[in-house]
Design a protein around this motif. Sequence first.
Motif, PDB file in Angstrom:
ATOM      1  N   GLU A   3       0.819  -1.213   0.000  1.00 47.58           N
ATOM      2  CA  GLU A   3       0.000   0.000   0.000  1.00 47.58           C
ATOM      3  C   GLU A   3       0.854   1.265   0.000  1.00 47.58           C
ATOM      4  O   GLU A   3       0.477   2.280  -0.591  1.00 47.58           O
ATOM      5  CB  GLU A   3      -0.974  -0.001   1.182  1.00 47.58           C
ATOM      6  N   GLY A   4       2.024   1.188   0.663  1.00 50.16           N
ATOM      7  CA  GLY A   4       2.916   2.341   0.671  1.00 50.16           C
ATOM      8  C   GLY A   4       3.489   2.624  -0.703  1.00 50.16           C
ATOM      9  O   GLY A   4       3.639   3.788  -1.109  1.00 50.16           O
ATOM     10  N   ARG A   5       3.827   1.578  -1.437  1.00 53.52           N
ATOM     11  CA  ARG A   5       4.341   1.753  -2.796  1.00 53.52           C
ATOM     12  C   ARG A   5       3.259   2.285  -3.721  1.00 53.52           C
ATOM     13  O   ARG A   5       3.514   3.174  -4.547  1.00 53.52           O
ATOM     14  CB  ARG A   5       4.898   0.424  -3.308  1.00 53.52           C
TER      15      ARG A   5
ATOM     16  N   MET B  39       3.195  -7.301  -9.736  1.00 54.19           N
ATOM     17  CA  MET B  39       4.171  -6.421  -9.109  1.00 54.19           C
ATOM     18  C   MET B  39       5.035  -5.667 -10.120  1.00 54.19           C
ATOM     19  O   MET B  39       5.650  -4.655  -9.784  1.00 54.19           O
ATOM     20  CB  MET B  39       5.071  -7.226  -8.168  1.00 54.19           C
ATOM     21  N   GLU B  40       5.075  -6.151 -11.367  1.00 55.04           N
ATOM     22  CA  GLU B  40       5.860  -5.460 -12.395  1.00 55.04           C
ATOM     23  C   GLU B  40       5.288  -4.081 -12.726  1.00 55.04           C
ATOM     24  O   GLU B  40       5.968  -3.251 -13.351  1.00 55.04           O
ATOM     25  CB  GLU B  40       5.936  -6.306 -13.674  1.00 55.04           C
ATOM     26  N   LEU B  41       4.064  -3.819 -12.277  1.00 48.71           N
ATOM     27  CA  LEU B  41       3.444  -2.512 -12.529  1.00 48.71           C
ATOM     28  C   LEU B  41       3.824  -1.487 -11.462  1.00 48.71           C
ATOM     29  O   LEU B  41       3.476  -0.314 -11.592  1.00 48.71           O
ATOM     30  CB  LEU B  41       1.917  -2.658 -12.581  1.00 48.71           C
ATOM     31  N   LEU B  42       4.510  -1.941 -10.418  1.00 43.68           N
ATOM     32  CA  LEU B  42       4.892  -1.035  -9.336  1.00 43.68           C
ATOM     33  C   LEU B  42       6.408  -0.871  -9.293  1.00 43.68           C
ATOM     34  O   LEU B  42       7.157  -1.803  -9.569  1.00 43.68           O
ATOM     35  CB  LEU B  42       4.393  -1.574  -7.987  1.00 43.68           C
ATOM     36  N   TYR B  43       6.829   0.311  -8.918  1.00 46.80           N
ATOM     37  CA  TYR B  43       8.252   0.574  -8.761  1.00 46.80           C
ATOM     38  C   TYR B  43       8.713   0.121  -7.376  1.00 46.80           C
ATOM     39  O   TYR B  43       7.918   0.058  -6.426  1.00 46.80           O
ATOM     40  CB  TYR B  43       8.544   2.069  -8.947  1.00 46.80           C
TER      41      TYR B  43
END
Length: 253
Positions: A165-167, A203-207
């Motif tokens: 959630e923080g990312r 997860m590949e959509l998040l940095y």
Amino acid sequence: MLFTDSAFVGIDPTSGRKSFTYAALDKDLRLIALADGEMEDVIAFLAGQKSVTAAINAPAGVNRGLVREKMKKEMLTPHQVRGAELRMAEFQLRERGITVTGTAANAALCPAWIQVGFELYRKLEKAGFKKYPEKDSPYQILETHPHACYCVMAGQVPLAKPSLEGRLQRQLILHERGLYVKDPMDFFEEITRYKLIKGIWPMELLYLPEQLDALAAAYTAWLAVHKTERISTVGDEMEGLIVLPEKELKEKY
């Protein structure tokens, strides 16, 4: 790689995989680089730019006792004075409820990532970089702080950086600020009942957290040049100013 326009680079020395994570934006806030590397890689990338403003997520120097002197003048207890291992910028951020690492008066007593930051500043200054603001120089460096950046942009202390959630929160803040980064809302469109059951997350959509920190620094560098009326600084020039991507700071976060 050489870019013809100005680049705005955020450098984060706290990555666990490589010594640095760095992100570069162009004048339109488009992402032109996002990578990990050693100090030599970062310096080579910066040197390859026609013009660059780099924001570093690390202290520019040690504390010079300004907070300690302030506490003595306020007649605080010896114990409180001894605990004043902070620069004025760090003290002012903590006063606002923003938790930051303190910088010791002796470089050898600082954490390794801070010492690495000191070395980067030294090498860049030796290479001709000037401290912001230096309008006559095409190569400028400034200090910022990623956690403080996200606090002032969100208007509150954000969720834990390593958490999902923080990312998501940090990436959405950047996306809403106009950076051409992946839209974190696409993350939710990729979730199905089947994928949840199988434990498959997009997860590949998040940095990564360190990439988000570097991106926040790059955005701060861009604001410092293109929207100077939208930045603020905390600290004292004697110890180093921290540049933040918001003009008005709240008393408490």
